[in-house]
Structure formats: structure tokens, C-alpha cells
Design a protein around this motif. Structure first.
Motif, mmCIF file in Angstrom:
data_model
loop_
_atom_site.group_PDB
_atom_site.id
_atom_site.type_symbol
_atom_site.label_atom_id
_atom_site.label_comp_id
_atom_site.label_asym_id
_atom_site.label_seq_id
_atom_site.Cartn_x
_atom_site.Cartn_y
_atom_site.Cartn_z
ATOM 1 N N THR A 10 -0.249 -9.145 -0.567
ATOM 2 C CA THR A 10 0.891 -8.795 -1.408
ATOM 3 C C THR A 10 0.437 -8.738 -2.861
ATOM 4 O O THR A 10 -0.252 -9.642 -3.337
ATOM 5 C CB THR A 10 2.013 -9.834 -1.238
ATOM 6 O OG1 THR A 10 2.388 -9.877 0.143
ATOM 7 C CG2 THR A 10 3.222 -9.484 -2.075
ATOM 8 N N VAL A 11 0.815 -7.668 -3.537
ATOM 9 C CA VAL A 11 0.419 -7.463 -4.932
ATOM 10 C C VAL A 11 1.620 -6.978 -5.726
ATOM 11 O O VAL A 11 2.656 -6.631 -5.166
ATOM 12 C CB VAL A 11 -0.731 -6.432 -5.053
ATOM 13 C CG1 VAL A 11 -1.981 -6.907 -4.324
ATOM 14 C CG2 VAL A 11 -0.300 -5.072 -4.529
ATOM 15 N N THR A 12 1.467 -6.920 -7.016
ATOM 16 C CA THR A 12 2.437 -6.306 -7.906
ATOM 17 C C THR A 12 1.776 -5.074 -8.498
ATOM 18 O O THR A 12 0.670 -5.164 -9.043
ATOM 19 C CB THR A 12 2.855 -7.279 -9.024
ATOM 20 O OG1 THR A 12 3.411 -8.453 -8.427
ATOM 21 C CG2 THR A 12 3.873 -6.657 -9.949
ATOM 22 N N ASP A 13 2.439 -3.934 -8.373
ATOM 23 C CA ASP A 13 1.829 -2.710 -8.892
ATOM 24 C C ASP A 13 1.956 -2.652 -10.413
ATOM 25 O O ASP A 13 2.520 -3.542 -11.043
ATOM 26 C CB ASP A 13 2.413 -1.472 -8.201
ATOM 27 C CG ASP A 13 3.792 -1.071 -8.690
ATOM 28 O OD1 ASP A 13 4.427 -1.822 -9.468
ATOM 29 O OD2 ASP A 13 4.257 0.010 -8.289
ATOM 30 N N ARG A 14 1.441 -1.600 -11.016
ATOM 31 C CA ARG A 14 1.420 -1.477 -12.477
ATOM 32 C C ARG A 14 2.801 -1.270 -13.084
ATOM 33 O O ARG A 14 2.976 -1.377 -14.288
ATOM 34 C CB ARG A 14 0.464 -0.365 -12.884
ATOM 35 C CG ARG A 14 -0.956 -0.734 -12.519
ATOM 36 C CD ARG A 14 -1.946 0.342 -12.875
ATOM 37 N NE ARG A 14 -3.274 -0.091 -12.474
ATOM 38 C CZ ARG A 14 -4.051 -0.864 -13.197
ATOM 39 N NH1 ARG A 14 -3.654 -1.301 -14.364
ATOM 40 N NH2 ARG A 14 -5.242 -1.210 -12.746
#
Length: 112
Positions: free
Chosen positions: A39-43
């Protein structure tokens, strides 16, 4: 790696319906070497699941990553990051050398 780039390009030029998004994600899931990067946070600040593949197909070792909205299957972003060498580029490794954010995807009225 080429299919990953192709899916990212397709998302930038065509509004995919849910069945088409599912087919594209199945294609990516079957790629040799693709990994779930978590899980990541996009730009743009949106949460998503990242899927990446390592390749030196363009000459330098790089990680190619797509970020997918888990609720809709929509592609949120794509980036290319040099991982171990920069060649003649004047950048510090690791270095993101390309990224795309997909902020809106909707049908528009035909121009008159």
C-alpha cells in the motif's frame, strides 16, 4: 516490463470500463517478475496498491511501478525509478526519472 508501460500509456489515452480495467490488471498480474509492493500513497495523495517490476530493458537498471485504486481498479499512477546506476545522468540514486498521475478519467461531450 513493456506490458506495464503499455497499460500505463493506455490509461492515459483511453477511459477503460470496469471489464477492460480488470483485463489489464489480470495481464499485469501474470507478468513474470512483477511483485506487489504494498500500500502506497501516490503523488496526488491518494492511497493505492503498488505493483512493480525490475528491468534494464532501457539500458539502466530501473523499477517500473503502477499504482492501482483497490476499490475501482483504476490506474492512479506510474513511475520509473533508477535503482542502482545513473549512467551519464546527473542524478542521485535512487532517482525517479519519469512519473504520471492519472487525476481524472471521464467521458466528455463530442466537440461541435
Amino acid at each position: 516490463m513493456q506490458y506495464l508501460e503499455d497499460v500505463a500509456e493506455l490509461a492515459g489515452v483511453r477511459l477503460l470500463n470496469p471489464a477492460q480495467r480488470a483485463a489489464a490488471l489480470r495481464l499485469l498480474a501474470d507478468l513474470p517478475g512483477i511483485t506487489a509492493a504494498g500500500t502506497v500513497t501516490d503523488r496526488a495523495g491518494r492511497p493505492g496498491e503498488a505493483f512493480a517490476i525490475l528491468s534494464d530493458a532501457h539500458g539502466l537498471p530501473a523499477q517500473y511501478t503502477v499504482i492501482v485504486d483497490v476499490a475501482t481498479g483504476a490506474l492512479l499512477g506510474y513511475e520509473q525509478m533508477l535503482t542502482t546506476a545513473a549512467g551519464k545522468l546527473n542524478v542521485t540514486i535512487p532517482a525517479v526519472i519519469s512519473y504520471r498521475s492519472y487525476l481524472a478519467a471521464e467521458y466528455a461531450a463530442m466537440p461541435r
